[in-house]
Scaffold this motif. Structure first.
Motif, mmCIF file in Angstrom:
data_model
loop_
_atom_site.group_PDB
_atom_site.id
_atom_site.type_symbol
_atom_site.label_atom_id
_atom_site.label_comp_id
_atom_site.label_asym_id
_atom_site.label_seq_id
_atom_site.Cartn_x
_atom_site.Cartn_y
_atom_site.Cartn_z
ATOM 1 N N ASP A 39 0.993 -1.143 0.011
ATOM 2 C CA ASP A 39 0.097 -0.101 -0.150
ATOM 3 C C ASP A 39 0.693 1.319 -0.065
ATOM 4 N N ALA A 40 1.937 1.050 0.662
ATOM 5 C CA ALA A 40 2.975 2.383 0.497
ATOM 6 C C ALA A 40 4.007 2.490 -0.595
ATOM 7 N N HIS A 41 3.920 1.577 -1.449
ATOM 8 C CA HIS A 41 4.668 1.614 -2.510
ATOM 9 C C HIS A 41 4.792 2.707 -3.377
ATOM 10 N N PRO A 42 6.009 3.261 -3.598
ATOM 11 C CA PRO A 42 7.251 2.598 -3.975
ATOM 12 C C PRO A 42 8.136 2.659 -2.479
ATOM 13 N N ARG A 43 7.671 3.867 -1.708
ATOM 14 C CA ARG A 43 8.542 3.868 -0.557
ATOM 15 C C ARG A 43 8.767 2.873 0.374
ATOM 16 N N ILE A 44 7.456 2.017 0.841
ATOM 17 C CA ILE A 44 7.601 0.944 1.542
ATOM 18 C C ILE A 44 6.919 -0.086 0.859
ATOM 19 N N GLU A 45 7.561 -1.374 0.883
ATOM 20 C CA GLU A 45 7.009 -2.519 0.235
ATOM 21 C C GLU A 45 6.819 -3.653 1.145
ATOM 22 N N ALA A 46 6.053 -4.692 0.823
ATOM 23 C CA ALA A 46 5.779 -5.968 1.452
ATOM 24 C C ALA A 46 7.041 -6.587 1.833
ATOM 25 N N GLY A 47 7.147 -6.787 2.986
ATOM 26 C CA GLY A 47 8.343 -7.414 3.452
ATOM 27 C C GLY A 47 9.409 -6.620 4.232
ATOM 28 N N ASP A 48 9.111 -5.047 4.241
ATOM 29 C CA ASP A 48 10.255 -4.205 4.541
ATOM 30 C C ASP A 48 9.983 -4.264 6.271
ATOM 31 N N LEU A 49 11.181 -3.941 6.865
ATOM 32 C CA LEU A 49 10.669 -3.775 8.458
ATOM 33 C C LEU A 49 10.824 -2.337 8.667
ATOM 34 N N LEU A 50 9.914 -2.045 9.640
ATOM 35 C CA LEU A 50 9.850 -0.526 10.117
ATOM 36 C C LEU A 50 10.079 -0.510 11.431
ATOM 37 N N LEU A 51 11.000 0.434 12.037
ATOM 38 C CA LEU A 51 11.299 0.669 13.356
ATOM 39 C C LEU A 51 10.153 1.470 14.054
ATOM 40 N N LEU A 52 9.316 1.075 14.898
ATOM 41 C CA LEU A 52 8.092 1.723 15.694
ATOM 42 C C LEU A 52 8.271 1.879 16.903
ATOM 43 N N ASP A 53 8.142 3.033 17.510
ATOM 44 C CA ASP A 53 8.282 3.389 18.689
ATOM 45 C C ASP A 53 6.910 4.132 19.494
ATOM 46 N N PRO A 54 6.365 3.442 20.261
ATOM 47 C CA PRO A 54 4.992 3.750 21.276
ATOM 48 C C PRO A 54 5.346 5.163 21.844
ATOM 49 N N ALA A 55 6.756 5.477 22.318
ATOM 50 C CA ALA A 55 6.833 6.550 22.797
ATOM 51 C C ALA A 55 6.896 8.107 22.173
ATOM 52 N N VAL A 56 6.847 7.853 20.961
ATOM 53 C CA VAL A 56 6.897 9.138 20.044
ATOM 54 C C VAL A 56 5.595 9.382 19.686
ATOM 55 N N GLU A 57 5.343 10.658 19.869
ATOM 56 C CA GLU A 57 4.130 11.236 19.446
ATOM 57 C C GLU A 57 4.252 11.994 17.950
ATOM 58 N N PRO A 58 3.449 11.547 17.006
ATOM 59 C CA PRO A 58 3.576 12.232 15.777
ATOM 60 C C PRO A 58 3.440 13.505 15.382
ATOM 61 N N ARG A 59 3.984 13.880 14.562
ATOM 62 C CA ARG A 59 4.113 15.434 14.222
ATOM 63 C C ARG A 59 3.923 15.646 12.857
#
Length: 110
Positions: A39-59
């Motif tokens: 869904d986020a192709h071409p920047r992010i594709e199936a199988g990519d690993l994303l580092l997520l942090d619950p402590a960070v508030e979005p901007r």
């Protein structure tokens, strides 16, 4: 430090792997999420690993991952007053609009 890899944002069940990352990245609650679709192709594709942090508030402009209609989606976060507009990276996917209090996503660090 070792960070656990999950196929689910809920982190239910055992992690599928663990990968060493630079200890300066993210808080101790950060985890890796394996993207299931393009869904986020071409920047992010199936199988990519994303580092997520619950402590960070979005901007404004941050890439976030959230569960929407039963599946994990990757979007760009934008605040518009008391609402959040989540824009897809692909132009053929419509934005998601939520009340700010309803946003329950995670910021992508890398």
């Amino acid at each position: 430090r070792m960070v656990e890899v999950y196929d689910s944002l809920a982190r239910d069940g055992a992690p599928v792997d663990a990968i060493a990352i630079d200890p300066r990245l993210g808080s101790g609650d950060a985890f890796l999420f394996r993207v299931a679709d393009d869904d986020a192709h071409p920047r992010i594709e199936a199988g990519d690993l994303l580092l997520l942090d619950p402590a960070v508030e979005p901007r404004g402009g941050d890439t976030v991952v959230l569960t929407h209609e039963g599946r994990a989606v990757v979007r760009t976060w934008h605040r518009q007053g008391g609402r959040i507009r989540l824009v897809a990276m692909r132009p053929d996917l419509p934005p998601i609009r939520l009340d700010a209090e309803a946003f329950d996503g995670l910021v992508v660090l890398l």
